[in-house]
Scaffold this motif. Structure first.
Motif, PDB file in Angstrom:
ATOM      1  N   SER A 256       0.835  -1.197   0.000  1.00  8.81           N
ATOM      2  CA  SER A 256       0.000   0.000   0.000  1.00  8.81           C
ATOM      3  C   SER A 256       0.875   1.255   0.000  1.00  8.81           C
ATOM      4  O   SER A 256       2.092   1.204   0.203  1.00  8.81           O
ATOM      5  CB  SER A 256      -0.914  -0.001   1.225  1.00  8.81           C
ATOM      6  N   PHE A 257       0.246   2.393  -0.201  1.00 13.04           N
ATOM      7  CA  PHE A 257       0.981   3.665  -0.183  1.00 13.04           C
ATOM      8  C   PHE A 257       1.625   3.905   1.180  1.00 13.04           C
ATOM      9  O   PHE A 257       2.768   4.376   1.267  1.00 13.04           O
ATOM     10  CB  PHE A 257       0.050   4.814  -0.541  1.00 13.04           C
ATOM     11  N   LEU A 258       0.896   3.590   2.261  1.00 14.46           N
ATOM     12  CA  LEU A 258       1.437   3.779   3.599  1.00 14.46           C
ATOM     13  C   LEU A 258       2.648   2.877   3.826  1.00 14.46           C
ATOM     14  O   LEU A 258       3.648   3.303   4.424  1.00 14.46           O
ATOM     15  CB  LEU A 258       0.360   3.482   4.648  1.00 14.46           C
ATOM     16  N   ASP A 259       2.584   1.655   3.344  1.00 12.01           N
ATOM     17  CA  ASP A 259       3.711   0.732   3.478  1.00 12.01           C
ATOM     18  C   ASP A 259       4.937   1.277   2.749  1.00 12.01           C
ATOM     19  O   ASP A 259       6.055   1.285   3.302  1.00 12.01           O
ATOM     20  CB  ASP A 259       3.332  -0.638   2.927  1.00 12.01           C
ATOM     21  N   ARG A 260       4.759   1.747   1.535  1.00 13.40           N
ATOM     22  CA  ARG A 260       5.887   2.304   0.773  1.00 13.40           C
ATOM     23  C   ARG A 260       6.433   3.563   1.432  1.00 13.40           C
ATOM     24  O   ARG A 260       7.654   3.780   1.474  1.00 13.40           O
ATOM     25  CB  ARG A 260       5.437   2.608  -0.659  1.00 13.40           C
ATOM     26  N   PHE A 261       5.529   4.403   1.952  1.00 16.98           N
ATOM     27  CA  PHE A 261       5.962   5.647   2.588  1.00 16.98           C
ATOM     28  C   PHE A 261       6.773   5.376   3.852  1.00 16.98           C
ATOM     29  O   PHE A 261       7.817   6.013   4.078  1.00 16.98           O
ATOM     30  CB  PHE A 261       4.735   6.505   2.915  1.00 16.98           C
ATOM     31  N   LEU A 262       6.313   4.454   4.681  1.00 20.54           N
ATOM     32  CA  LEU A 262       7.040   4.140   5.907  1.00 20.54           C
ATOM     33  C   LEU A 262       8.420   3.561   5.619  1.00 20.54           C
ATOM     34  O   LEU A 262       9.391   3.854   6.326  1.00 20.54           O
ATOM     35  CB  LEU A 262       6.229   3.160   6.759  1.00 20.54           C
ATOM     36  N   ARG A 263       8.524   2.752   4.596  1.00 17.76           N
ATOM     37  CA  ARG A 263       9.828   2.173   4.236  1.00 17.76           C
ATOM     38  C   ARG A 263      10.741   3.204   3.570  1.00 17.76           C
ATOM     39  O   ARG A 263      11.957   3.017   3.528  1.00 17.76           O
ATOM     40  CB  ARG A 263       9.623   0.974   3.306  1.00 17.76           C
ATOM     41  N   PHE A 264      10.160   4.260   3.055  1.00 12.09           N
ATOM     42  CA  PHE A 264      10.919   5.315   2.390  1.00 12.09           C
ATOM     43  C   PHE A 264      11.545   6.300   3.378  1.00 12.09           C
ATOM     44  O   PHE A 264      12.560   6.936   3.068  1.00 12.09           O
ATOM     45  CB  PHE A 264       9.968   6.046   1.432  1.00 12.09           C
ATOM     46  N   LEU A 265      10.962   6.394   4.589  1.00 14.77           N
ATOM     47  CA  LEU A 265      11.351   7.442   5.524  1.00 14.77           C
ATOM     48  C   LEU A 265      12.798   7.321   6.000  1.00 14.77           C
ATOM     49  O   LEU A 265      13.545   8.311   5.994  1.00 14.77           O
ATOM     50  CB  LEU A 265      10.406   7.435   6.733  1.00 14.77           C
ATOM     51  N   MET A 266      13.213   6.140   6.428  1.00 17.59           N
ATOM     52  CA  MET A 266      14.552   6.007   7.003  1.00 17.59           C
ATOM     53  C   MET A 266      15.673   6.251   5.998  1.00 17.59           C
ATOM     54  O   MET A 266      16.593   7.037   6.281  1.00 17.59           O
ATOM     55  CB  MET A 266      14.708   4.650   7.691  1.00 17.59           C
ATOM     56  N   PRO A 267      15.680   5.605   4.827  1.00 17.13           N
ATOM     57  CA  PRO A 267      16.787   5.886   3.903  1.00 17.13           C
ATOM     58  C   PRO A 267      16.842   7.327   3.428  1.00 17.13           C
ATOM     59  O   PRO A 267      17.922   7.900   3.309  1.00 17.13           O
ATOM     60  CB  PRO A 267      16.534   4.915   2.737  1.00 17.13           C
ATOM     61  N   VAL A 268      15.687   7.948   3.171  1.00 18.47           N
ATOM     62  CA  VAL A 268      15.715   9.329   2.707  1.00 18.47           C
ATOM     63  C   VAL A 268      16.148  10.265   3.838  1.00 18.47           C
ATOM     64  O   VAL A 268      16.829  11.281   3.593  1.00 18.47           O
ATOM     65  CB  VAL A 268      14.336   9.751   2.144  1.00 18.47           C
ATOM     66  N   SER A 269      15.825   9.933   5.085  1.00 20.73           N
ATOM     67  CA  SER A 269      16.249  10.767   6.212  1.00 20.73           C
ATOM     68  C   SER A 269      17.759  10.689   6.412  1.00 20.73           C
ATOM     69  O   SER A 269      18.418  11.700   6.683  1.00 20.73           O
ATOM     70  CB  SER A 269      15.527  10.322   7.491  1.00 20.73           C
ATOM     71  N   VAL A 270      18.319   9.495   6.284  1.00 21.43           N
ATOM     72  CA  VAL A 270      19.769   9.333   6.443  1.00 21.43           C
ATOM     73  C   VAL A 270      20.514  10.120   5.363  1.00 21.43           C
ATOM     74  O   VAL A 270      21.466  10.856   5.654  1.00 21.43           O
ATOM     75  CB  VAL A 270      20.146   7.837   6.392  1.00 21.43           C
ATOM     76  N   LEU A 271      20.090   9.987   4.112  1.00 20.52           N
ATOM     77  CA  LEU A 271      20.757  10.704   3.032  1.00 20.52           C
ATOM     78  C   LEU A 271      20.577  12.211   3.164  1.00 20.52           C
ATOM     79  O   LEU A 271      21.498  12.988   2.893  1.00 20.52           O
ATOM     80  CB  LEU A 271      20.215  10.233   1.681  1.00 20.52           C
ATOM     81  N   THR A 272      19.384  12.651   3.582  1.00 18.89           N
ATOM     82  CA  THR A 272      19.143  14.086   3.760  1.00 18.89           C
ATOM     83  C   THR A 272      20.038  14.654   4.845  1.00 18.89           C
ATOM     84  O   THR A 272      20.632  15.731   4.682  1.00 18.89           O
ATOM     85  CB  THR A 272      17.664  14.333   4.112  1.00 18.89           C
ATOM     86  N   PHE A 273      20.162  13.933   5.949  1.00 19.79           N
ATOM     87  CA  PHE A 273      20.994  14.408   7.059  1.00 19.79           C
ATOM     88  C   PHE A 273      22.459  14.540   6.625  1.00 19.79           C
ATOM     89  O   PHE A 273      23.135  15.522   6.944  1.00 19.79           O
ATOM     90  CB  PHE A 273      20.875  13.453   8.241  1.00 19.79           C
TER      91      PHE A 273
END
Length: 397
Positions: A256-273
């Protein structure tokens, strides 16, 4: 401008060929290729299971029996694929199918077989009918030899590209929107608490490798949070394979969209930081240098409001060095983050490169390297053009 573009495009062409040649040569010269793996398997399993015909079959599949210069031109432009004009050079040797062996006998009676010369040369006539691409120069990257056997490399890249574009695009966008204002404000408020805090965070983000942040993020926000009964984030992958339940949120349906969004949060946060840490320090240093210039002091002495001094006089000139960093953005969007994608099992091009390199899928590796080189050179060209927009004193000549 036309003369500049023509000259730069010619330089880009030369650099691309040289970079492709060096990358291709180093990739095939390093030990641990498919033949070495086959020889190690033969040594471990016994002589009878794997014979010389098996080794020659692997060499033919990877073109390892073709001399390196001809192998490179086959990959680059799809030539040679057989005798010239039908019959010319049919007996020309362009490779070695079976290396020659010399038996060395030592004084103690022991002997050793050493490869020397060639016992069976590969000719242009024997090369006819062997599978070869039209060449990467014409947009044909060949087929995958291991990961998706006999499937076009372009198809494999196309399936992974959306994941990399979404991950890298979001992280770079967030890093610019957050990191640049932080760097500017830290320079304006030099030696303030905010400046010290952001400097400390930036040093931490710049000094530690990305896999450390990735592992700590998985440990804190996935494992420990789940054990504590708190809302947690999935530890990896881009799409789940089964439904799962998160406290305070409820059941999350796999795919689902929520499943994809939750899995997207950690890698994008690490790269953004990590990107914020580097870019904020760069912008801060550039801004501090500009704020010490005479024209800024003159504007302040004339009574110009501080906000106008910062935004109109200092900011634009401080962003000139920052434009240099944007040269690598285009390549980064395509290349992905090798380590971060591997830590979070993100199915992007960065992880594809690591997998292809570990499994000796040379066509995939070289396709990714070649495209990254081209995009990096295009990014540098765009950066040179942007210099004239940011700084009117610079003219392309």
């Amino acid at each position: 401008m036309v003369a500049f573009l023509v000259r730069r495009i010619f330089q880009m062409f030369v650099v691309t060929i040289v970079a492709a040649l060096l990358s291709y040569g180093l990739l095939y010269l390093v030990p641990g290729g498919p033949v070495d793996a086959l020889l190690a398997e033969r040594q471990n399993s016994g002589q009878d299971r794997i014979n010389q015909a098996d080794i020659q079959r692997v060499q033919q599949r990877f073109d390892l029996d073709v001399y390196l210069p001809f192998r490179f031109t086959r990959w680059l432009i799809g030539w040679p694929s057989g005798p010239l004009f039908g019959s010319i050079g049919a007996d020309w040797a362009i490779g070695c199918q079976t290396p020659g062996q010399v038996r060395l006998v030592y004084p103690d009676g022991t002997f050793e077989l050493v490869e020397e010369g060639c016992a069976d040369y590969l000719t242009l006539a024997e090369l006819e009918g062997r599978r070869v691409s039209r060449g990467v120069f014409f947009g044909d990257f060949g087929v995958s030899q291991v990961i998706l056997r006999d499937r076009p490399v372009s198809d494999l890249i196309a399936t992974r590209l959306p994941y990399t574009l979404s991950l890298m695009g979001a992280s770079i966008l967030f890093a610019i929107l957050i990191g640049v204002p932080i760097g500017i404000y830290s320079a304006v408020k030099q030696y303030s608490r905010f400046d010290y805090t952001m400097t400390t965070i930036a040093f931490i983000g710049s000094s530690l490798p990305s896999f450390v942040f990735g592992i700590f993020a998985i440990l804190i926000f996935s494992i420990l949070a789940q054990r504590a009964g708190l809302p947690f984030l999935p530890p990896g992958d881009a799409v789940g394979v089964r439904d799962y339940t998160i406290p305070w949120i409820g059941t999350v349906e796999a795919g689902s969209f929520l499943d994809r969004f939750l899995r997207f949060l950690m890698p994008v946060s690490v790269l953004t930081f990590i990107n914020i840490a580097g870019w904020s320090r760069f912008v801060r240093g550039s801004m501090l240098e500009v704020l010490q210039q005479d024209y800024v002091r003159t504007a302040r002495a004339k009574g110009v409001r501080e906000q106008v001094v910062i935004t109109k006089h200092a900011l634009r000139n401080s962003l000139i060095p920052f434009v240099t960093l944007l040269a690598g953005v285009l390549a980064a969007l395509f290349g992905g983050a090798l380590i971060t994608e591997s830590v979070f099992n993100w199915p992007g091009l960065g992880r594809l490169f690591i997998d292809a390199l570990g499994r000796n899928d040379y066509n995939v590796v070289m396709a990714l390297l070649f495209i990254n080189v081209v995009l990096l050179l295009i990014g540098i060209l765009i950066t040179d053009i942007l210099y004239t927009i940011v700084d009117p004193r610079i003219r392309l000549g």
